[in-house]
Motif scaffolding. Structure first.
Motif, PDB file in Angstrom:
ATOM      1  N   LEU A 218      67.264  19.397  79.636  1.00 62.69           N
ATOM      2  CA  LEU A 218      68.669  19.189  79.991  1.00 62.69           C
ATOM      3  C   LEU A 218      69.104  20.270  80.973  1.00 62.69           C
ATOM      4  N   ASN A 219      69.579  19.844  82.134  1.00 62.14           N
ATOM      5  CA  ASN A 219      70.016  20.753  83.186  1.00 62.14           C
ATOM      6  C   ASN A 219      71.304  20.225  83.807  1.00 62.14           C
ATOM      7  N   LEU A 220      72.318  20.044  82.967  1.00 58.08           N
ATOM      8  CA  LEU A 220      73.585  19.476  83.420  1.00 58.08           C
ATOM      9  C   LEU A 220      74.740  20.337  82.943  1.00 58.08           C
ATOM     10  N   PRO A 221      75.875  20.286  83.622  1.00 61.84           N
ATOM     11  CA  PRO A 221      77.005  21.128  83.240  1.00 61.84           C
ATOM     12  C   PRO A 221      77.706  20.611  81.996  1.00 61.84           C
ATOM     13  N   LEU A 222      78.451  21.494  81.337  1.00 57.08           N
ATOM     14  CA  LEU A 222      79.276  21.099  80.199  1.00 57.08           C
ATOM     15  C   LEU A 222      80.675  20.769  80.693  1.00 57.08           C
ATOM     16  N   ASN A 223      81.118  19.545  80.433  1.00 57.68           N
ATOM     17  CA  ASN A 223      82.478  19.148  80.752  1.00 57.68           C
ATOM     18  C   ASN A 223      82.905  18.071  79.747  1.00 57.68           C
ATOM     19  N   ASP A 224      84.066  17.489  79.956  1.00 62.73           N
ATOM     20  CA  ASP A 224      84.568  16.492  79.006  1.00 62.73           C
ATOM     21  C   ASP A 224      83.630  15.294  78.879  1.00 62.73           C
ATOM     22  N   LYS A 225      82.928  14.955  79.950  1.00 67.93           N
ATOM     23  CA  LYS A 225      82.036  13.794  79.918  1.00 67.93           C
ATOM     24  C   LYS A 225      80.706  14.096  79.239  1.00 67.93           C
ATOM     25  N   THR A 226      80.243  15.348  79.328  1.00 67.98           N
ATOM     26  CA  THR A 226      78.916  15.670  78.802  1.00 67.98           C
ATOM     27  C   THR A 226      78.935  16.309  77.414  1.00 67.98           C
ATOM     28  N   LYS A 227      80.104  16.726  76.930  1.00 62.99           N
ATOM     29  CA  LYS A 227      80.171  17.376  75.616  1.00 62.99           C
ATOM     30  C   LYS A 227      79.655  16.431  74.529  1.00 62.99           C
ATOM     31  N   ASN A 228      78.684  16.919  73.747  1.00 64.09           N
ATOM     32  CA  ASN A 228      78.058  16.138  72.662  1.00 64.09           C
ATOM     33  C   ASN A 228      77.504  14.796  73.147  1.00 64.09           C
ATOM     34  N   SER A 229      77.179  14.732  74.431  1.00 58.63           N
ATOM     35  CA  SER A 229      76.705  13.458  74.995  1.00 58.63           C
ATOM     36  C   SER A 229      75.254  13.160  74.615  1.00 58.63           C
ATOM     37  N   PHE A 230      74.525  14.178  74.166  1.00 59.72           N
ATOM     38  CA  PHE A 230      73.132  13.970  73.778  1.00 59.72           C
ATOM     39  C   PHE A 230      73.071  13.985  72.257  1.00 59.72           C
ATOM     40  N   GLY A 231      73.080  12.781  71.667  1.00 60.17           N
ATOM     41  CA  GLY A 231      73.147  12.667  70.215  1.00 60.17           C
ATOM     42  C   GLY A 231      72.166  11.670  69.638  1.00 60.17           C
ATOM     43  N   LYS A 232      72.534  11.053  68.546  1.00 55.75           N
ATOM     44  CA  LYS A 232      71.635  10.155  67.818  1.00 55.75           C
ATOM     45  C   LYS A 232      71.046   9.062  68.704  1.00 55.75           C
ATOM     46  N   GLU A 233      71.895   8.447  69.503  1.00 54.10           N
ATOM     47  CA  GLU A 233      71.436   7.361  70.360  1.00 54.10           C
ATOM     48  C   GLU A 233      70.355   7.835  71.321  1.00 54.10           C
ATOM     49  N   GLN A 234      70.552   8.998  71.914  1.00 55.62           N
ATOM     50  CA  GLN A 234      69.591   9.518  72.885  1.00 55.62           C
ATOM     51  C   GLN A 234      68.293   9.953  72.202  1.00 55.62           C
ATOM     52  N   PHE A 235      68.400  10.579  71.039  1.00 54.60           N
ATOM     53  CA  PHE A 235      67.187  10.991  70.330  1.00 54.60           C
ATOM     54  C   PHE A 235      66.369   9.777  69.901  1.00 54.60           C
ATOM     55  N   ALA A 236      67.045   8.707  69.515  1.00 56.23           N
ATOM     56  CA  ALA A 236      66.343   7.486  69.105  1.00 56.23           C
ATOM     57  C   ALA A 236      65.585   6.866  70.269  1.00 56.23           C
ATOM     58  N   GLN A 237      66.084   7.080  71.498  1.00 50.99           N
ATOM     59  CA  GLN A 237      65.437   6.513  72.682  1.00 50.99           C
ATOM     60  C   GLN A 237      64.239   7.348  73.139  1.00 50.99           C
ATOM     61  N   MET A 238      64.145   8.582  72.660  1.00 54.51           N
ATOM     62  CA  MET A 238      63.032   9.447  73.047  1.00 54.51           C
ATOM     63  C   MET A 238      61.747   9.016  72.344  1.00 54.51           C
ATOM     64  N   LYS A 239      60.619   9.330  72.957  1.00 57.41           N
ATOM     65  CA  LYS A 239      59.314   9.039  72.360  1.00 57.41           C
ATOM     66  C   LYS A 239      59.165   9.740  71.009  1.00 57.41           C
ATOM     67  N   LYS A 240      58.473   9.113  70.082  1.00 64.45           N
ATOM     68  CA  LYS A 240      58.139   9.801  68.846  1.00 64.45           C
ATOM     69  C   LYS A 240      57.168  10.929  69.191  1.00 64.45           C
ATOM     70  N   GLY A 241      57.441  12.114  68.667  1.00 65.42           N
ATOM     71  CA  GLY A 241      56.590  13.259  68.938  1.00 65.42           C
ATOM     72  C   GLY A 241      56.917  13.988  70.220  1.00 65.42           C
ATOM     73  N   SER A 242      58.078  13.696  70.807  1.00 66.12           N
ATOM     74  CA  SER A 242      58.459  14.360  72.059  1.00 66.12           C
ATOM     75  C   SER A 242      59.264  15.631  71.777  1.00 66.12           C
ATOM     76  N   ILE A 243      59.718  16.270  72.850  1.00 65.76           N
ATOM     77  CA  ILE A 243      60.319  17.608  72.760  1.00 65.76           C
ATOM     78  C   ILE A 243      61.603  17.666  73.577  1.00 65.76           C
ATOM     79  N   LEU A 244      62.612  18.372  73.059  1.00 68.18           N
ATOM     80  CA  LEU A 244      63.853  18.608  73.806  1.00 68.18           C
ATOM     81  C   LEU A 244      63.930  20.076  74.186  1.00 68.18           C
ATOM     82  N   VAL A 245      64.273  20.342  75.454  1.00 68.63           N
ATOM     83  CA  VAL A 245      64.508  21.704  75.932  1.00 68.63           C
ATOM     84  C   VAL A 245      65.914  21.754  76.515  1.00 68.63           C
ATOM     85  N   ASN A 246      66.700  22.743  76.088  1.00 70.43           N
ATOM     86  CA  ASN A 246      68.073  22.849  76.585  1.00 70.43           C
ATOM     87  C   ASN A 246      68.361  24.263  77.067  1.00 70.43           C
TER      88      ASN A 246
END
Length: 334
Positions: A218-246
């Motif tokens: 994740l390399n995006l700014p924090l604003n009203d549109k992006t706050k808590n924008s990466f949640g359950k829905e996004q994690f479910a779309q990620m590959k099983k066994g993948s990695i998040l870096v923030n």
């Protein structure tokens, strides 16, 4: 015509990190330099009438928040009419209410590009540590456990890293991870043109990036549109066994959703340099042994901090000379 006054706002309790010699050289001939000495927000508001009277520009460092708080609407609305510029030392500027500043006719600058290399290095470290679980191994050896309890991790070779926000930091990260034989894909609102000078593939949606990536950065700014924008829905779309870096901002990620994805085994691990309530960190994150954590180390190098400081000073000098800003925030350039 009176001499402009520039306030250097850092934490008076910690001491100024800016280089006084550089400040004297770059803005000294153009303005009187005043150092922040107010011990609290309330004292600062009082001092605006006296020691800071007539200030034209404010050099803002994040450390100043420990003494005078964020530059929110209340703060900005109490600034005198003489203030025309807030020159922020940092690429991210979510601690400043840009809309309130704009309404008062105050320009805001920040320090993109100066932070790219150092922050990308942190993201690369977190990526490799999360893949190889090096932090677990270090803790083991320091505790005299050697390899007890360690299991084989993952190699970066051949893995796909998906970068959400291919700006300066994202591009610098891509170049670093290509050296580890990783494939790079990215998602922006628009494809970069002209194409980057390194191998990468644009995908037209964040959902497609999540489905393809072994590592998501994740390399995006924090604003009203992006706050808590990466949640359950996004994690479910990620590959099983993948990695998040923030390394962006902690507030972009729903922490409970991240923990759930890790505890369920859907995510292999994570690497975090940022948190929503810094310096406080959710104890659940700290106790989860699948996460590599750092205390917002993105730009904690002498070299990068000097580059940032020089860019702030150059913005102030350019403004005082009537040449405009070198790196004005995007919201004010629309």
């Amino acid at each position: 015509m009176s001499t402009p006054r520039v306030l250097i706002a850092a934490n008076p309790q910690l001491g100024l990190i800016w280089t006084k010699e550089d400040a004297k050289k770059i803005i000294g001939p153009l303005a009187e330099i005043v150092e922040l000495s107010s011990p609290s927000r309330e004292a600062f508001f009082e001092d605006l009438k006296t020691k800071y009277a007539g200030i034209t520009a404010i050099y803002r460092h994040n450390d100043s928040a420990n003494a005078i708080g964020f530059f929110d609407k209340e703060f900005i609305d109490k600034l005198p009419e003489s203030v025309k510029l807030i020159a922020h030392n940092g690429a991210g500027y979510d601690q400043i209410d840009v809309a309130a500043a704009t309404a008062r006719g105050i320009l805001v600058s920040h320090t993109p590009k100066a932070v790219d290399s150092a922050t990308a290095t942190v993201a690369a470290f977190l990526t490799i540590s999360a893949l190889r679980q090096f932090w677990r191994a270090e803790v083991n050896v320091r505790e005299g456990k050697w390899k007890a309890g360690l299991v084989p991790a993952l190699d970066p070779d051949g893995k796909t890293v998906g970068i959400i926000g291919m700006g300066g930091i994202g591009s610098a990260l891509a170049k670093r991870l290509i050296a580890f034989d990783m494939k790079v894909i990215y998602y922006n609102r628009n494809e970069i043109s002209p194409k980057p000078d390194f191998p990468c593939t644009y995908v037209s949606s964040a959902e497609e990036l999540l489905r393809q990536s072994d590592v998501v950065s994740l390399n995006l700014p924090l604003n009203d549109k992006t706050k808590n924008s990466f949640g359950k829905e996004q994690f479910a779309q990620m590959k099983k066994g993948s990695i998040l870096v923030n390394t962006a901002r902690g507030g972009v990620v729903d922490e409970e959703a991240l923990l759930e994805a890790l505890e369920s085994g859907h995510l292999f691990s994570a690497g975090l340099d940022v948190f929503p309530d810094e310096p406080n960190v959710n104890p659940k994150l700290l106790s989860n042994d699948k996460i590599t954590v750092l205390p917002h180390m993105g730009t904690e190098t002498k070299d990068t901090q000097r580059k940032m400081e020089l860019l702030v000073l150059d913005n102030i000098a350019s403004f005082l000379e009537g040449k405009g800003l070198l790196t004005q925030v995007a919201e004010q350039k629309k």
